[in-house]
Write an enzyme that holds these catalytic residues in place. Structure first.
Site, PDB file in Angstrom:
ATOM      1  N   LYS A  42       0.843  -1.204   0.000  1.00  0.00           N
ATOM      2  CA  LYS A  42       0.000   0.000   0.000  1.00  0.00           C
ATOM      3  C   LYS A  42       0.876   1.252   0.000  1.00  0.00           C
ATOM      4  CE  LYS A  42      -0.098  -0.484   4.964  1.00  0.00           C
ATOM      5  NZ  LYS A  42      -0.815  -1.029   6.123  1.00  0.00           N
ATOM      6  N   TYR A 251      17.516  29.414   7.169  1.00  0.00           N
ATOM      7  CA  TYR A 251      16.364  30.142   7.723  1.00  0.00           C
ATOM      8  C   TYR A 251      16.479  30.295   9.233  1.00  0.00           C
ATOM      9  CZ  TYR A 251      13.515  29.986   3.460  1.00  0.00           C
ATOM     10  OH  TYR A 251      13.007  30.173   2.202  1.00  0.00           O
TER      11      TYR A 251
HETATM   12  C1  LIG Z   1       0.109  -1.880   6.712  1.00  0.00           C
HETATM   13  C2  LIG Z   1      -0.430  -3.187   7.112  1.00  0.00           C
HETATM   14  C3  LIG Z   1       0.411  -4.304   7.233  1.00  0.00           C
HETATM   15  C4  LIG Z   1       1.921  -4.183   7.168  1.00  0.00           C
HETATM   16  O1  LIG Z   1       2.378  -3.669   8.403  1.00  0.00           O
HETATM   17  P1  LIG Z   1       3.927  -3.393   8.722  1.00  0.00           P
HETATM   18  O2  LIG Z   1       3.902  -2.931  10.129  1.00  0.00           O
HETATM   19  O3  LIG Z   1       4.346  -2.316   7.780  1.00  0.00           O
HETATM   20  O4  LIG Z   1       4.671  -4.656   8.523  1.00  0.00           O
HETATM   21  C5  LIG Z   1      -0.174  -5.528   7.472  1.00  0.00           C
HETATM   22  N1  LIG Z   1      -1.517  -5.652   7.622  1.00  0.00           N
HETATM   23  C6  LIG Z   1      -2.358  -4.594   7.546  1.00  0.00           C
HETATM   24  C7  LIG Z   1      -3.818  -4.792   7.732  1.00  0.00           C
HETATM   25  C8  LIG Z   1      -1.846  -3.330   7.311  1.00  0.00           C
HETATM   26  O5  LIG Z   1      -2.667  -2.281   7.262  1.00  0.00           O
END
Ligand SMILES: *Cc1c(COP(=O)(O)O)cnc(C)c1O
Length: 351
Positions: A42, A251
């Site tokens: 994602k 800055y």
């Molecule tokens: C993002 C997510 C993962 C992966 O989690 P990590 O902590 O990045 O390994 C797994 N399952 C779900 C439902 C998620 O939203």
């Protein structure tokens, strides 16, 4: 990708290490024991590029991929043979038409989503059960078996809230999920993210879903030394200048030189995701020489102490120190934010 009439490379790039990505997946797969190891891709593969990550990990043997939204799924079509893609945020009314024809599966989280999928004669699906995080999913205290009766569930899953610390909630969630898995028929069961994989075999079930650790994040201390860095931001020097004792830099003049020194001005800033938490704290590398960030990070520029690098000049490329645990400690940001905040101005170069 360069567009229009310009084909010049961008003055900043992400150097992405294919071998390290595949190594991390293999290590997580081995740590997952008998469970199949998938990949959360994602948020554009945590900023690296979801399509490229999917391509590399499927080469390494990964079959199960997870995105958040239907737009993210669409960008990965067509799916290569044998790959499975799940959409974690389920189906809104607006998504239904697309979901019905997509090879990706919705992860149904609410009674309304289940009704929507049933009424549309949707096919195989996944289901999320909330076991204590109170985020997405059917409440573990409800009758999940009844709520999901008749669905063709490929993956029944839940998500751990605290796998990266030592909160007793992880064990409680594990027990709740194991009990529900006994009652709800599904092809397979899935609980663990990266950190959950490191909690041991009770947490593995049939499929694991690492994200962070694939991309070089260290989710728990026992993963340190096994996970390799994948992402290195690199930026070009736009100017080298002399800073005289007593001069201020950047800055709000937060840095004052106590001696004559040299500064290099790099083409990267907080608009690229190198946020102001690195002001006065970040580190840039000229080979293995560390060059400290001087003063505030600007929107598009970064000033570093180049006194120890007399050979560095206009046009040279420098690497940002982006060891994720160390950069998180320096900046006060999470390892997740350090990845997902990486902006759109980088060329993304897989080596
Ligand atoms: C993002 C997510 C993962 C992966 O989690 P990590 O902590 O990045 O390994 C797994 N399952 C779900 C439902 C998620 O939203």
């Amino acid at each position: 990708m360069p567009t229009g009439f310009s084909s010049a490379p961008a003055p900043l790039r992400l150097s992405l290490d294919t071998a390290a990505l595949e190594h991390n997946w293999r290590w997580l797969a081995q740590m997952s024991g008998r469970a199949t190891c998938g990949a959360a891709i994602k948020a554009n593969g945590y900023g690296l590029g979801a399509a490229e990550v999917m391509g590399h990990l499927s080469q390494a043997g990964c079959r199960d991929f997870f995105v958040a939204t239907w737009a993210e799924a669409r960008a990965l079509l067509p799916l290569a043979d044998g790959l499975s893609l799940s959409v974690l945020h389920g189906i809104r009314n607006e998504d239904l038409a697309e979901a019905l024809t997509s090879p990706a599966r919705p992860v149904l989280s609410t009674p309304d989503q289940i009704a929507r999928w049933r009424n549309a004669n949707g096919g195989p699906c996944d289901v999320m059960v909330d076991t204590g995080m109170n985020r997405l999913g059917l409440d573990w205290r409800s009758d999940v078996a009844q709520a999901t009766g008749g669905l063709n569930i490929i993956t029944l899953m839940s998500h751990l809230a605290c796998a990266d610390d030592d909160n007793p909630l992880s064990a409680i969630q594990q027990r709740r999920f194991a009990a529900i898995a006994q009652q709800v028929p599904a092809e397979r069961y899935s609980l663990s993210n990266s950190a959950g994989i490191c909690l041991g075999s009770d947490y593995h079930f049939g499929v694991t879903r690492p994200g962070l650790a694939l991309y070089g994040g260290v989710p728990r201390p026992n993963a340190a030394g096994h996970i390799r860095q994948v992402v290195t931001p690199q930026a070009q020097v736009l100017q080298r200048r002399t800073v005289q004792a007593g001069d201020t830099v950047g800055y709000n003049a937060t840095f004052t030189a106590t001696r004559d020194m040299a500064a290099a001005i790099l083409n990267i800033g907080y608009a690229d995701g190198y946020l102001r938490g690195f002001s006065g704290r970040g580190m840039v590398l000229a080979g293995d020489r560390p060059l400290p960030v001087l003063g505030r990070v600007s929107m598009d520029l970064l000033i570093v102490d180049a006194s120890l690098a007399p050979d560095i000049s206009e046009g040279d490329w420098l690497s940002i120190d982006y060891d994720l645990p160390r950069a998180a400690a320096a900046s006060g940001l999470s390892q997740y934010e350090l990845l997902t905040g990486l902006g759109q101005r980088f060329d993304r170069i897989w080596t």
